[in-house]
Design an enzyme around this catalytic site. Structure first.
Site, PDB file in Angstrom:
ATOM      1  CB  SER A 366      -0.852  -0.029   1.262  1.00  0.00           C
ATOM      2  OG  SER A 366      -1.330   1.253   1.552  1.00  0.00           O
ATOM      3  CE1 TYR A 390      -3.554  -2.004   5.789  1.00  0.00           C
ATOM      4  CE2 TYR A 390      -3.121   0.362   5.681  1.00  0.00           C
ATOM      5  CZ  TYR A 390      -3.348  -0.832   5.042  1.00  0.00           C
ATOM      6  OH  TYR A 390      -3.364  -0.897   3.684  1.00  0.00           O
ATOM      7  CE  LYS A 394      -1.535  -4.209   3.435  1.00  0.00           C
ATOM      8  NZ  LYS A 394      -1.839  -5.481   2.791  1.00  0.00           N
TER       9      LYS A 394
END
Ligand SMILES: O=c1ccn([C@@H]2O[C@H](COP(=O)(O)OP(=O)(O)O[C@H]3O[C@H](CO)[C@H](O)[C@H](O)[C@H]3O)[C@@H](O)[C@H]2O)c(=O)[nH]1
Length: 583
Positions: A366, A390, A394
């Site tokens: 991302s 989060y 990643k």
């Protein structure tokens, strides 16, 4: 070499034969310099002319296999074992095969064993060393050839019996052609000697040897034409792709495109943030024939047993790994849930992939890994940082991928950094359907438009941007899906891909207020807004540099903001409650 103008006598002067269906730019054949040096130069020049006349570009480079054919993005590697000596070179042969096996999903070892003793010795060694050198039956395929010039017959037979050929019909057609070809060569060889004797004053011995030479060339030409057909067949063999999280928003759209592109797909999804109805709609969209190539497995990557079950029953050529949680706010409140889902699940997946020798992965990363970028557009080699748990998952997973590749260079991993995925399939049958109140802008706008939510909170109206709202790079989910296909093809085609990150964005920034206006235009609905303070952790402006993806993946986003809003509205209007019938 003279064959006295015979129209059917073989001759080395004749132009190399052409394949019946070879169109332009059939592919590339890469030949190992070392292998080339061991062959007779006339053979190499023949092969080179032959490939050229069939639109194959032949490159000589230092590679570990002897030949690599690449057609349509699929690489098929060949190793030729022409000297079998069971007392000296067996270890080095199996070692080499073991190494290459990890690098090429389609590797064929053509072993020339002209005597029964060699054949027996090979069989003994194969079974004796199979565990030490991690050979599994059929992986790679060993093609045992008793007549070195007629190896293709075996190749077809063995590949057919191991179920490699997609269309048995094609394989049997090739076999019939091969037998016809053998018959015609023999006839041609006889004619040729008679022609030579009738039209020259050469001795019978000389005519014999000339016809044998030309026979040899013709045999080689047949072998190569059949090898090429085989390669073409190989490139149309269905590749089997495991898609984790394939029932989700980006997953479903990518699965539709994968099936349409001829891939076979297995989904594993725990339906944590998705529903089985989404997979049913994928089936409906692609139709019954392609739907037969899609398999759904309810499973959780945190459960090793679920993954093992999957890998033990079929071979995967590559994995597209979407499965993971993605709500920033939730991750702040419950980081352990994120680490467990995103990290543990992925580590389990890597373990199974390594165990089953599937070492190609497209990973959903991302743009969040750029944190608050100091410059825009974001370029892949910017320094990376995470702003929340989060984002950290990643970033960790990118680092894990880089570490795995550094330790085991045979892995090929593409990290796709998505910018802001929006829109839906043009049919309006599949789209984003978040559970609960949406976190992201477009699903929120969509729910306001259909009356599920009263108004949109616009977070931040004092950013240093043209209209004061934050700027993002929105990308149509169908463009994103095509980006995955491009990444997959790159993985298959490029043994040197290593572990590489690509931005998937449009390269254009759009503000929140511009997005609202574009959606109002597409839907004809007024979206009431409330100007609110900035949301913690939001960047002012983020958009992608798309240069690397364009150059290396040959991929570029096709859709603009108007199409994104059109398709998002079509989905929302037809499915105001998402996949649920009604609330
Ligand atoms: O109700 C809302 C929701 C969002 N926004 C604004 O809309 C913009 C886009 O917000 P999103 O939540 O849709 O997307 P983000 O850019 O914040 O985040 C998305 O992109 C990131 C990478 O840039 C990460 O990948 C993240 O997971 C993904 O949600 C932001 O300025 C945000 O403040 C609103 O004004 N109101």
């Amino acid at each position: 070499m003279a064959t006295s103008g015979s129209s059917h006598g073989p001759s080395t002067d004749q132009p190399p034969p052409s394949l019946p269906n070879s169109g332009s730019a059939a592919g590339v054949c890469i030949m190992s310099n070392a292998w080339k040096d061991e062959q007779d130069p006339s053979l190499i020049s023949f092969i080179s002319a032959f490939l050229g006349s069939n639109s194959f570009r032949l490159n000589f480079v230092s590679i570990s296999p002897d030949l690599i054919f690449n057609c349509g993005g699929v690489s098929i590697a060949f190793v030729f074992v022409t000297k079998w000596d069971d007392c000296c070179n067996v270890g080095s042969i199996f070692n080499r095969v073991k190494r290459l096996k990890a690098q090429f999903a389609r590797l064929y070892v053509v072993a020339t064993l002209s005597t029964k003793e060699q054949d027996d010795s090979f069989m003994r060694s194969y079974f004796h060393f199979s565990i030490r050198y991690e050979m599994e039956f059929g992986k790679p395929a060993f093609v045992l050839v008793t007549d070195p010039e007629m190896g293709f017959e075996k190749i077809v037979k063995i590949s057919t019996s191991r179920g490699m050929c997609k269309q048995q019909k094609v394989a049997s057609k090739v076999k019939v052609e091969l037998y016809l070809a053998i018959g015609s060569i023999e006839a041609a060889a006889k004619t040729s000697k008679e022609d030579i004797l009738a039209n020259t004053d050469l001795s019978s011995d000389k005519a014999d040897s000339l016809s044998r030479d030309s026979l040899k060339v013709q045999k080689v030409s047949i072998l190569f034409s059949k090898l090429l057909e085989f390669v073409e067949m190989g490139s149309s063999v269905e590749q089997n792709i495991l898609v984790t999280g394939g029932a989700g928003f980006i997953g479903t759209h990518t699965v539709v495109q994968l099936l349409k592109e001829g891939f076979k797909v297995s989904i594993i999804d725990n339906l944590d943030n998705s529903v089985i109805e989404a997979v049913d709609r994928v089936r409906e969209l692609v139709g019954p024939d392609l739907s037969n190539k899609l398999e759904f497995n309810l499973g959780d990557l945190r459960n090793k047993g679920d993954i093992e079950k999957l890998f033990s029953k079929q071979r995967f050529d590559a994995v597209i790994h979407f499965a993971g949680l993605k709500a920033v706010g939730e991750s702040v409140g419950n980081p352990r849930r994120y680490f467990d889902n995103n990290l543990v699940g992925t580590i389990n997946l890597y373990e199974a992939m390594a165990k089953y020798h599937c070492k190609m992965m497209v990973f959903s990363s991302s743009a969040t890994v750029y944190g608050q970028p100091e410059k825009i557009p974001c370029v892949e080699d910017f320094e990376l940082k995470a702003m929340n748990p989060y984002g950290r998952t990643k970033l960790f997973l990118e680092e894990i991928a880089r570490d795995i590749h550094a330790a085991e260079p045979e892995w090929r991993i593409v990290l796709l950094r998505y910018f802001n995925p929006v829109g839906a399939h043009e049919s309006g049958r599949i789209g984003e359907d978040p559970k609960g109140i949406p976190n992201n802008l477009m699903p929120y706008i969509q729910q306001v438009a259909v009356g599920r939510l009263p108004e949109l909170n616009v977070y931040g109206h004092d950013y240093p941007t043209e209209d004061g709202s934050a700027v993002r790079d929105y990308i149509h989910v169908m463009d994103l899906a095509d980006g995955h296909i491009a990444a997959l093809r790159k993985l298959f085609a490029d043994p040197k891909i290593g572990c590489t990150a690509y931005n998937l964005g449009t390269g254009r920034g759009t503000s929140v207020l511009e997005m609202v206006a574009a959606f109002e235009k597409a839907s004809g609905k007024k979206i009431p807004i409330k100007l609110c303070p900035r949301r913690a952790g939001d960047a002012t402006a983020v958009y992608a540099s798309t240069e690397r993806a364009e150059k290396e993946l040959g991929w570029k986003a096709k859709y603009g903001v108007d199409e994104m809003c059109r398709d998002q509205w079509n989905w929302a209007n037809n499915n105001p409650w998402g996949y649920q019938k009604k609330l």
